[in-house]
Design a protein around this motif. Structure first.
Motif, PDB file in Angstrom:
ATOM      1  N   LEU A 220       0.832  -1.223   0.038  1.00  0.00           N
ATOM      2  CA  LEU A 220      -0.055  -0.101   0.073  1.00  0.00           C
ATOM      3  C   LEU A 220       0.954   1.263   0.082  1.00  0.00           C
ATOM      4  CD1 LEU A 220      -2.761  -0.870   2.637  1.00  0.00           C
ATOM      5  CD2 LEU A 220      -3.284  -1.067   0.354  1.00  0.00           C
ATOM      6  N   ASP A 237      -8.350   5.298   6.158  1.00  0.00           N
ATOM      7  CA  ASP A 237      -8.077   4.303   5.137  1.00  0.00           C
ATOM      8  C   ASP A 237      -7.089   3.403   5.552  1.00  0.00           C
ATOM      9  OD1 ASP A 237      -8.621   3.446   2.090  1.00  0.00           O
ATOM     10  OD2 ASP A 237      -6.535   3.550   2.563  1.00  0.00           O
ATOM     11  N   ARG A 241      -8.052  -0.991   6.271  1.00  0.00           N
ATOM     12  CA  ARG A 241      -7.601  -1.933   5.493  1.00  0.00           C
ATOM     13  C   ARG A 241      -6.873  -2.911   6.100  1.00  0.00           C
ATOM     14  NH1 ARG A 241      -7.473  -0.669  -0.279  1.00  0.00           N
ATOM     15  NH2 ARG A 241      -8.274   1.485  -0.727  1.00  0.00           N
ATOM     16  N   ASP A 244      -9.137  -4.933   7.639  1.00  0.00           N
ATOM     17  CA  ASP A 244      -9.786  -5.804   6.748  1.00  0.00           C
ATOM     18  C   ASP A 244      -9.067  -7.261   6.800  1.00  0.00           C
ATOM     19  OD1 ASP A 244     -11.970  -4.617   6.200  1.00  0.00           O
ATOM     20  OD2 ASP A 244     -11.319  -3.375   4.348  1.00  0.00           O
ATOM     21  N   TYR A 245      -7.744  -6.838   6.639  1.00  0.00           N
ATOM     22  CA  TYR A 245      -6.495  -7.697   6.252  1.00  0.00           C
ATOM     23  C   TYR A 245      -6.306  -8.760   7.463  1.00  0.00           C
ATOM     24  CZ  TYR A 245      -1.920  -9.119   4.650  1.00  0.00           C
ATOM     25  OH  TYR A 245      -0.890 -10.239   4.153  1.00  0.00           O
ATOM     26  N   TRP A 258      -9.983  -5.448  -2.426  1.00  0.00           N
ATOM     27  CA  TRP A 258      -8.554  -5.093  -2.655  1.00  0.00           C
ATOM     28  C   TRP A 258      -7.741  -5.980  -2.265  1.00  0.00           C
ATOM     29  CZ3 TRP A 258      -5.299  -4.381   1.357  1.00  0.00           C
ATOM     30  CH2 TRP A 258      -5.679  -4.630   2.889  1.00  0.00           C
TER      31      TRP A 258
END
Length: 272
Positions: A220, A237, A241, A244-245, A258
């Motif tokens: 990223l 953001d 992320r 999420d990961y 993504w």
């Protein structure tokens, strides 16, 4: 204790609404020494990626182990201390050994990237602005001061006490990029393109190497950001992320697009 018999400390944080007997994933946050923050209260914040409270509130056990170093072996020292600490904590049956995450920033990110080259203990790793190639890093500039990184290596945090050409084996053995073939853990790296401390080319070296090896790696990058991601939208953001990961790899949630698809350079250029 590490392999040298040195006693180490760590700070362990249980998740909100903890229930004895339930199995929990754990996120290990590393730098050098963090155990002294055991009794520090830190307000949870969606804009602070390295805030253990953020993960505790999402049902993760948080662990901050201390690391002690041997000269010329910074990465190997981190592996020794962190794996010993994690295995000790895993004696608590409520922590799932198959759902361990590792995270760090800057020097902690270097250690994160290196540790996963030496052990498959972690199911996912996140490294924010990691040093990955100790030789090219030695030969680069710390642009915040304009001075060479040689000083940081020979007298400072990197803990190599000789130039790379005199102890090249130690520099190579303690560089994540030269050990990347051993990695079994998915890796997410984060960089600002204007990082004045660790140039984002360090991330590119690792990313391109892992892609060539066919290993799971995401890079990223935040345009215009520095060593730490500071813009409000970008910090939110970034945290979203990373959550999420970890949720995907440690909680087996549905993967965000993504994570699986990414975004090609040509597609990005077309959106500008």
């Amino acid at each position: 204790k590490n392999s040298q018999g040195k006693e180490l400390k760590g700070a362990l944080f249980y998740p909100v609404n903890y229930r004895e007997g339930q199995s929990y994933p754990m996120i290990v946050h590393i730098y050098e020494r963090l155990s002294q923050h055991l009794n520090d209260f830190v307000f949870p914040s969606a804009s602070d990626l390295y805030n253990t409270m953020t993960y505790v509130l999402q049902g993760y056990v948080g662990f901050q182990p201390d690391i002690t170093y041997e000269v010329n072996r910074p990465g190997e020292s981190a592996v020794d201390c962190v794996t010993a600490a994690v295995r000790q904590v895993l004696k608590i049956e409520d922590i799932d050994p198959a759902r361990l995450g590792l995270i760090g920033h800057s020097w902690g990110a270097y250690q994160t990237a290196y540790i996963i080259t030496q052990t498959p203990l972690f199911a996912a790793a996140v490294a924010g602005a990691p040093l990955t190639d100790m030789i090219s890093m030695y030969n680069s500039i710390y642009w915040e001061s304009g001075r060479s990184n040689q000083e940081m290596f020979e007298t400072g945090q990197a803990r190599f006490r000789l130039p790379w050409w005199q102890i090249s084996r130690q520099y190579i053995c303690n560089s994540p990029v030269f050990q990347a073939e051993n990695i079994q853990t998915p890796l997410l790296m984060i960089f600002g393109t204007e990082d004045q401390a660790v140039d984002w080319s360090q991330g590119l070296e690792m990313y391109i190497t892992m892609r060539r090896l066919g290993k799971p790696c995401i890079l990223l990058t935040y345009e215009g950001e520095g060593h730490t991601i500071g813009g409000q939208m970008n910090t939110l953001d970034q945290t979203g992320r990373v959550m999420d990961y970890f949720d995907y790899y440690l909680k087996k949630t549905v993967a965000a697009d993504w994570i699986l698809e990414g975004r090609t350079y040509l597609k990005k250029k077309g959106e500008e």
